[in-house]
Motif scaffolding. Structure first.
Motif, mmCIF file in Angstrom:
data_model
loop_
_atom_site.group_PDB
_atom_site.id
_atom_site.type_symbol
_atom_site.label_atom_id
_atom_site.label_comp_id
_atom_site.label_asym_id
_atom_site.label_seq_id
_atom_site.Cartn_x
_atom_site.Cartn_y
_atom_site.Cartn_z
ATOM 1 N N GLY A 1 30.695 45.581 42.445
ATOM 2 C CA GLY A 1 31.171 44.279 42.898
ATOM 3 C C GLY A 1 32.678 44.170 42.892
ATOM 4 N N GLU A 2 33.183 43.053 42.363
ATOM 5 C CA GLU A 2 34.612 42.741 42.412
ATOM 6 C C GLU A 2 35.188 42.648 41.005
ATOM 7 O OE1 GLU A 2 35.066 39.151 44.680
ATOM 8 O OE2 GLU A 2 34.240 40.075 46.486
ATOM 9 N N LEU A 3 36.375 43.239 40.846
ATOM 10 C CA LEU A 3 37.108 43.152 39.582
ATOM 11 C C LEU A 3 38.322 42.271 39.830
ATOM 12 C CD1 LEU A 3 37.489 43.999 36.651
ATOM 13 C CD2 LEU A 3 38.589 46.096 37.465
ATOM 14 N N ASP A 4 38.247 41.042 39.309
ATOM 15 C CA ASP A 4 39.298 40.055 39.547
ATOM 16 C C ASP A 4 39.450 39.168 38.318
ATOM 17 O OD1 ASP A 4 37.071 38.352 39.688
ATOM 18 O OD2 ASP A 4 37.139 38.224 41.873
ATOM 19 N N LEU A 5 40.164 38.070 38.473
ATOM 20 C CA LEU A 5 40.422 37.172 37.352
ATOM 21 C C LEU A 5 39.135 36.705 36.672
ATOM 22 C CD1 LEU A 5 42.516 35.553 35.712
ATOM 23 C CD2 LEU A 5 42.312 33.743 37.422
ATOM 24 N N ALA A 6 38.117 36.427 37.458
ATOM 25 C CA ALA A 6 36.865 35.907 36.905
ATOM 26 C C ALA A 6 36.035 36.981 36.199
ATOM 27 C CB ALA A 6 36.030 35.259 38.012
ATOM 28 N N LEU B 1 34.092 53.802 39.735
ATOM 29 C CA LEU B 1 34.558 52.745 40.626
ATOM 30 C C LEU B 1 33.985 52.858 42.037
ATOM 31 C CD1 LEU B 1 38.291 52.930 39.488
ATOM 32 C CD2 LEU B 1 36.487 51.446 38.576
ATOM 33 N N ALA B 2 33.011 53.723 42.245
ATOM 34 C CA ALA B 2 32.466 53.956 43.587
ATOM 35 C C ALA B 2 31.914 52.684 44.219
ATOM 36 C CB ALA B 2 31.394 55.037 43.545
ATOM 37 N N ASP B 3 31.327 51.810 43.412
ATOM 38 C CA ASP B 3 30.724 50.575 43.936
ATOM 39 C C ASP B 3 31.590 49.346 43.696
ATOM 40 O OD1 ASP B 3 28.466 51.897 44.937
ATOM 41 O OD2 ASP B 3 27.498 51.852 42.969
ATOM 42 N N LEU B 4 32.847 49.568 43.331
ATOM 43 C CA LEU B 4 33.783 48.464 43.164
ATOM 44 C C LEU B 4 34.402 48.173 44.536
ATOM 45 C CD1 LEU B 4 35.016 46.668 40.895
ATOM 46 C CD2 LEU B 4 36.953 48.242 40.910
ATOM 47 N N VAL B 5 34.066 47.017 45.105
ATOM 48 C CA VAL B 5 34.472 46.721 46.479
ATOM 49 C C VAL B 5 35.786 45.952 46.572
ATOM 50 C CG1 VAL B 5 32.116 46.800 47.362
ATOM 51 C CG2 VAL B 5 33.043 44.623 46.563
ATOM 52 N N PHE B 6 36.264 45.406 45.444
ATOM 53 C CA PHE B 6 37.508 44.634 45.461
ATOM 54 C C PHE B 6 38.149 44.700 44.088
ATOM 55 C CE2 PHE B 6 39.832 40.662 44.661
ATOM 56 C CZ PHE B 6 40.734 40.682 45.726
ATOM 57 N N CYS B 7 39.469 44.804 44.079
ATOM 58 C CA CYS B 7 40.232 44.771 42.834
ATOM 59 C C CYS B 7 41.578 44.144 43.135
ATOM 60 C CB CYS B 7 40.406 46.190 42.284
ATOM 61 S SG CYS B 7 41.310 46.261 40.724
ATOM 62 N N ASP B 8 41.912 43.071 42.413
ATOM 63 C CA ASP B 8 43.217 42.427 42.592
ATOM 64 C C ASP B 8 44.104 42.749 41.395
ATOM 65 O OD1 ASP B 8 42.313 40.785 40.538
ATOM 66 O OD2 ASP B 8 42.244 38.965 41.751
ATOM 67 N N SER B 9 45.229 42.045 41.280
ATOM 68 C CA SER B 9 46.162 42.324 40.192
ATOM 69 C C SER B 9 45.541 42.073 38.820
ATOM 70 C CB SER B 9 47.449 41.510 40.358
ATOM 71 O OG SER B 9 47.168 40.121 40.334
ATOM 72 N N SER B 10 44.651 41.099 38.734
ATOM 73 C CA SER B 10 43.949 40.866 37.462
ATOM 74 C C SER B 10 43.040 42.035 37.133
ATOM 75 C CB SER B 10 43.130 39.578 37.529
ATOM 76 O OG SER B 10 43.971 38.474 37.709
ATOM 77 N N GLY B 11 42.450 42.628 38.158
ATOM 78 C CA GLY B 11 41.614 43.811 37.962
ATOM 79 C C GLY B 11 42.436 45.002 37.506
ATOM 80 N N LEU B 12 43.613 45.185 38.118
ATOM 81 C CA LEU B 12 44.509 46.257 37.666
ATOM 82 C C LEU B 12 44.906 46.043 36.214
ATOM 83 C CD1 LEU B 12 46.908 46.785 40.711
ATOM 84 C CD2 LEU B 12 44.992 48.225 39.997
ATOM 85 N N SER B 13 45.180 44.796 35.862
ATOM 86 C CA SER B 13 45.502 44.468 34.476
ATOM 87 C C SER B 13 44.349 44.822 33.541
ATOM 88 C CB SER B 13 45.860 42.990 34.364
ATOM 89 O OG SER B 13 46.134 42.651 33.023
#
Length: 141
Positions: free
Chosen positions: A18-23, A75-87
């Motif tokens: 899925g997505e790695l973000d702030l939430a 991370l093969a199934d990680l479809v989105f990563c923003d700056s919070s995800g990088l953090s």
């Protein structure tokens, strides 16, 4: 985001979906923290090096028998990563390194966009990125 965990040849593999973000970043932090804590609880104290380990609390998932965490973020199934995800990825690295001595974090199969983000931010110089899982984490250290 959904995270599945499995032991694989001495590694603890966390599959991110899925997505790695702030939430969702706290979910990754929690899972990595559980791996680090469970590994620390299983590691023998210097005076107990030859004694079997007894733990009053087992982890929520199986771990390989290593004294130091060898963690893979698939991370093969990680479809989105923003700056919070990088953090969160940096935080995972810090959680593992903070425990001291020979601990390893491996980022496996990042999609091209994430691999590019890791390169342009310079994180690829600190985080180990791989296209395949090495068979033995001890040889990777």
């Amino acid at each position: 985001m959904r995270i599945t965990v499995e032991p694989c040849g001495g590694w603890t593999v966390l599959h991110l979906h899925g997505e790695l973000d702030l939430a969702t970043a706290p979910t990754l932090r929690r899972h990595v923290g559980q791996v680090v804590q469970a590994t620390a609880e299983r590691a023998p104290a210097p005076s107990q090096a030859q004694q079997p380990l007894q733990s009053s609390q087992s982890p929520a998932f199986p771990l390989p028998s290593l004294a130091a965490p060898a963690v893979v973020l698939d991370l093969a199934d990680l479809v989105f990563c923003d700056s919070s995800g990088l953090s969160a990825l940096i935080g995972a690295y810090k959680q593992i390194v903070r425990t001291g001595g020979g601990h390893l974090l491996l980022l496996l199969h990042p999609r091209p966009r994430l691999a590019h983000m890791l390169t342009i931010t310079g994180l690829d110089r600190y985080l180990t990125i791989a296209t395949h899982l090495p068979t033995d984490p001890v040889e990777t250290r």
